[in-house]
Design an enzyme around this catalytic site. Sequence first.
Site, PDB file in Angstrom:
ATOM      1  N   GLY A 141       5.356   2.265  -0.112  1.00 11.75           N
ATOM      2  CA  GLY A 141       6.361   2.555  -1.130  1.00 11.75           C
ATOM      3  C   GLY A 141       5.316   2.042  -2.495  1.00 11.75           C
ATOM      4  N   ALA A 148       0.853  -1.083  -0.044  1.00 11.36           N
ATOM      5  CA  ALA A 148       0.095  -0.236   0.034  1.00 11.36           C
ATOM      6  C   ALA A 148       0.973   1.115  -0.047  1.00 11.36           C
ATOM      7  CB  ALA A 148      -0.977  -0.128   1.108  1.00 11.36           C
ATOM      8  N   LYS A 149       0.235   2.384  -0.230  1.00 12.32           N
ATOM      9  CA  LYS A 149       1.046   3.482  -0.260  1.00 12.32           C
ATOM     10  C   LYS A 149       2.126   3.978   0.693  1.00 12.32           C
ATOM     11  CE  LYS A 149      -0.229   7.553  -2.753  1.00 12.32           C
ATOM     12  NZ  LYS A 149      -1.408   7.386  -3.565  1.00 12.32           N
ATOM     13  N   ARG A 150       1.757   3.443   2.171  1.00 16.48           N
ATOM     14  CA  ARG A 150       2.913   3.638   3.190  1.00 16.48           C
ATOM     15  C   ARG A 150       3.895   2.769   2.916  1.00 16.48           C
ATOM     16  NH1 ARG A 150      -1.026   0.271   4.752  1.00 16.48           N
ATOM     17  NH2 ARG A 150      -0.460  -1.592   5.910  1.00 16.48           N
TER      18      ARG A 150
END
Length: 500
Positions: free
Chosen positions: A279, A275-277
């Site tokens: 990377g 997920a975004k967190r």
Amino acid sequence: MGIKVIVFNLFCFYLPKSFLDYNVYSIIVDIKSIEDSMIVRTRFAPSPTGNLHLGSIRTALFSWLYARHMGGEFILRIEDTDQERSTKEAIDIILESMDWLGLNYEEGPFYQSKRLERYREVADQFIDAGLAYRCNCSKERIDDLRAKQLANKQKPRYDGHCRNKNLPHSNEPYVVRFKNPEDGVVTYDDLILGQISFQNSELDDLVIMRPSGFPTFNFCVVVDDFDMKISHVIRGADHVNNTPRQINIFRALNATPPVYGHVPLILGSDGKLLAKRHGARSVLQYRDDGFLPEAMLNYLVRLGWSHGDQEIFSREEMIKLFDAKDINKAAAAFNQDKLIWLNRHYLKTLAPESLVEGLKKEFADQKIDCSDGPSLVEVIKIQRERSETLREIAAKSHYFYQDFSDYESQAKKHLTRESVKFLAAAKHRFEILPDWTDASLHQILEDVAKEFELKLGVVAQAIRVAMTGSTISPPLNITLRLIGKKRVLERMARALAFIS
Ligand code: GLU
């Protein structure tokens, strides 16, 4: 080629067996076209509905590598039938990412939105052949059915209410459903995951055309893979459940389905889906952060694929060694440190000339005009040992091209009253230096230290602060050479003025 084989088949029907010798065969089917049909053709088929993250581009890489390794062809297809979610921007990101990483394609980009006629045509053929049917069940009926099935702890599926009604075309809204076989098993050998089976009784009659006349995802994929003669579908494991449906549609087309290979997904370092967190950012953000395409490709190829314990792979080596059998069945975990490690490796080992364009872009992003100053190759050579990314090289090198605004607060303490004498002496020596070389600049630093009976480090640190505004730089003599005589003299004067 397809037509020729059909001709051949029909022809055979009317011939006595003895006629079917090699000569007859070679008259009707030319061997070259058989070879053409054997060629490996893979594709990357992204939906342009957002950023292209590492998981998607890794799938593209595996598909590309498979084609390249097998001497085959690679095709790019943009699956943009979801009109509401597809954007031009997302298409550009896909094209730019492929270009940045050098994932070239023989054909495409094809756009599904330009093939709507073709999907309608096949859907009509299916209806005519009794392979699909019109269904006018209302939304209420479907919702109701679903609710009942869920209440009975059954998997929600269409119950075939309209399957045998033979509904004609009408102006009232309807969908077209594919007549999925009611029983039997769909089994296929996944290139990566091994044998997979689904019971047809688990699958229902899939909607292939919506009331709007727009085709649905699984249907378009099959029509395209068929028309584009895709031999191997390598895609994300999130499509495993679509595969039996697609195989059934392929069979309805009277065609052999391609070989399927589902690439396991990517997890963050905490074991959760990327997920975004972690990377899961756009591939292009890595480019903009100063990562090199070589490092990115090397990083991606090792994300779920291995060849012994080798870590470093050039593009040529990946192509030579890539074997789908070596793709891990388990999900791979994202690891930012490893990406940085690889980037450092490539920064240090690639020809500096090949990094120039990327560095120019970084300077431009940082609003630095790098045309007035040392050559970028020189800057790369001196900074790459001490940097993780091109962005960092650029950020550390502003002072080669432009005056710094102020001395860093920690650095100011090196510009003392006591330093005035040796700074002035150094300035004078710089002024009269006939050649501006690393060796003669180093000699000046030594001579000044000796003259004032100081440690070389004391002299060098004050001059470094005068040159860069900070206490950190590459070796000072090289830094001075790259900054250039004119700027060196100006900055020596500035430091002296600052002290007084
Ligand atoms: N368009 C699909 C996606 O972006 C891929 C479909 C396929 O590869 O078959 O996930």
